[in-house]
Enzyme design. Structure first.
Site, PDB file in Angstrom:
ATOM      1  N   SER A   7      62.625  37.307  -5.398  1.00 27.10           N
ATOM      2  CA  SER A   7      63.007  38.677  -5.064  1.00 27.10           C
ATOM      3  C   SER A   7      64.071  39.201  -6.031  1.00 27.10           C
ATOM      4  O   SER A   7      63.804  39.276  -7.234  1.00 27.10           O
ATOM      5  CB  SER A   7      63.447  38.732  -3.601  1.00 27.10           C
ATOM      6  OG  SER A   7      63.438  40.058  -3.116  1.00 27.10           O
ATOM      7  N   ASP A  25      53.081  41.100   1.311  1.00 25.95           N
ATOM      8  CA  ASP A  25      54.530  41.286   1.171  1.00 25.95           C
ATOM      9  C   ASP A  25      54.893  42.724   1.527  1.00 25.95           C
ATOM     10  O   ASP A  25      54.456  43.666   0.864  1.00 25.95           O
ATOM     11  CB  ASP A  25      54.956  40.964  -0.261  1.00 25.95           C
ATOM     12  CG  ASP A  25      56.466  40.796  -0.412  1.00 25.95           C
ATOM     13  OD1 ASP A  25      57.212  41.447   0.337  1.00 25.95           O
ATOM     14  OD2 ASP A  25      56.878  40.018  -1.287  1.00 25.95           O
ATOM     15  N   HIS A  80      56.768  38.016   2.207  1.00 29.56           N
ATOM     16  CA  HIS A  80      57.919  37.912   1.317  1.00 29.56           C
ATOM     17  C   HIS A  80      58.525  36.520   1.454  1.00 29.56           C
ATOM     18  O   HIS A  80      59.520  36.313   2.166  1.00 29.56           O
ATOM     19  CB  HIS A  80      58.940  39.001   1.687  1.00 29.56           C
ATOM     20  CG  HIS A  80      59.982  39.235   0.645  1.00 29.56           C
ATOM     21  ND1 HIS A  80      59.680  39.695  -0.614  1.00 29.56           N
ATOM     22  CD2 HIS A  80      61.338  39.067   0.665  1.00 29.56           C
ATOM     23  CE1 HIS A  80      60.787  39.827  -1.311  1.00 29.56           C
ATOM     24  NE2 HIS A  80      61.818  39.430  -0.557  1.00 29.56           N
TER      25      HIS A  80
END
Length: 246
Positions: A116, A178, A205
């Site tokens: 991320s 996600d 995610h």
């Protein structure tokens, strides 16, 4: 020792791991346990904390110390959003300095893995490397739930590539469902690399921990990570081994 099929026992590849926004090294190590188990004895993972504490507020309501950041896209209070176009990237330079310091004190590293916001930082480090402003060797990078930062100074940094593609072998792991970083953003980030390898997984995610993944062309999941000791290193999620081909 090398077998007739070209397999060889090599020292583990050393990988620096950068957590996501509002995570810590401890949390990322825990959440990536399944993925690391797949690569046991193949990769040596080193986890570090982002240098900035997310302040008490909407993104850290309890004011805990286990919520950290690599930079902020807004201030008063310090705040980050991957979707925010901003002239602010508060704390970014300190994070790059930390990465350099970590390479000096704990390196050398063969690669960097980011999740991320950590993967967005990895992409920026790669950009600096391509521009000869990050003077450490990188054999490969792994970007999980990656995206391109929309901070103005970061976009200017990418613009300085002037149509160059980043010539570092890259693996991009993308979640089909996600809801935090849309897969289109991760695919867009992969396009700045010269030879990206993309693997999709059915989850959201997260760092996937199973072998039910597919490449972008739906073929068997064998993809090159890097050249190491004059060998080609392939990570095969189906057999859960790194295959060394001479």
């Amino acid at each position: 020792m090398t077998s007739s099929k070209g397999r060889q026992q090599l020292p583990p590849l050393k990988v620096l791991c950068l957590h996501g926004y509002r995570q810590t090294s401890v949390a990322f190590k825990s959440k990536s346990g399944g993925f690391r188990k797949l690569l046991k004895n193949k990769l040596d993972f080193v986890f570090i904390d982002g240098p900035h504490l997310v302040p008490t507020g909407p993104q850290n309501p309890d004011g805990t110390d286990d919520s950290r950041s690599w930079w902020f896209s807004d201030v008063d209070p310090d705040y980050f959003s991957s979707a925010q176009e901003s002239d602010i990237c508060k704390g970014f330079d300190q994070s790059v300095d930390l990465i350099r310091h970590t390479f000096e004190t704990q390196g050398p590293f063969d690669g960097i893995l980011g999740f991320s916001q950590g993967s967005a930082l990895v992409a920026l480090i790669c950009c600096l490397k391509q521009l000869k402003e990050f003077n450490y060797d990188l054999k490969f990078v792994v970007l999980v739930a990656g995206f391109q930062s929309l901070s103005a100074s970061h976009l200017k940094l990418f613009d300085r590539l002037d149509s160059q593609l980043i010539d570092i072998p890259s693996l991009h792991i993308i979640g089909e469902s996600d809801q935090v970083i849309a897969k289109e953003k991760s695919v867009k980030l992969s396009n700045i690399f010269k030879n990206p390898y993309i693997v999709y997984h059915s989850g959201g995610h997260l760092v996937p921990s199973n072998s039910s993944n597919r490449q972008k062309d739906d073929q068997t999941i064998d993809y090159i990570i890097c050249e190491y000791n004059d060998c080609n290193i392939f990570l095969n999620l189906k057999s859960r081994v790194i295959c060394v081909v001479m």
